[in-house]
Scaffold this active site. Sequence first.
Site, mmCIF file in Angstrom:
data_model
loop_
_atom_site.group_PDB
_atom_site.id
_atom_site.type_symbol
_atom_site.label_atom_id
_atom_site.label_comp_id
_atom_site.label_asym_id
_atom_site.label_seq_id
_atom_site.Cartn_x
_atom_site.Cartn_y
_atom_site.Cartn_z
ATOM 1 N N ILE A 1 -18.750 -66.908 -0.762
ATOM 2 C CA ILE A 1 -17.625 -65.960 -0.691
ATOM 3 C C ILE A 1 -18.357 -64.850 -1.457
ATOM 4 C CG2 ILE A 1 -16.415 -66.828 -2.806
ATOM 5 C CD1 ILE A 1 -13.795 -66.148 -1.615
ATOM 6 N N CYS A 2 -17.749 -63.767 -1.169
ATOM 7 C CA CYS A 2 -18.110 -62.268 -1.482
ATOM 8 C C CYS A 2 -16.914 -61.410 -1.978
ATOM 9 C CB CYS A 2 -19.142 -61.741 -0.727
ATOM 10 S SG CYS A 2 -18.838 -61.246 0.837
ATOM 11 N N ALA A 3 -17.228 -60.232 -1.497
ATOM 12 C CA ALA A 3 -15.868 -59.345 -1.806
ATOM 13 C C ALA A 3 -15.065 -59.442 -0.458
ATOM 14 C CB ALA A 3 -16.227 -57.873 -2.318
#
Length: 106
Positions: free
Chosen positions: A61-63
């Site tokens: 996951i990231c932004a």
Amino acid sequence: MPREISLPEFTAAHAEGALVIDVREPFEYLTGHVPGALPVPLTELPSRFRQLPTGRPVAVICATGNRSLAAADFLTAHGVDAVSVAGGTSGWQRAGHPVVSGSAVA
């Protein structure tokens, strides 16, 4: 090509204890991350991916989902069963799920 999972799929996997790595920069992670997500910035992934537990899928996951796609692609190329979370942490928050701030992995 890495597989991308939807936010509802990720929500179910997270509830079941999925291994989650957050590839955002440390300052982003500190401001709010998915509970239990391990911080592994994208720039450090090539030197740290061997530290990940083996034998289980990894949700990246990231932004918003862009960096996590690149990370999942890298991990997949190196034999890790990795998926990118569509919508990222922003989508997680918009859906009303909690985030943890600070450096503690909860």
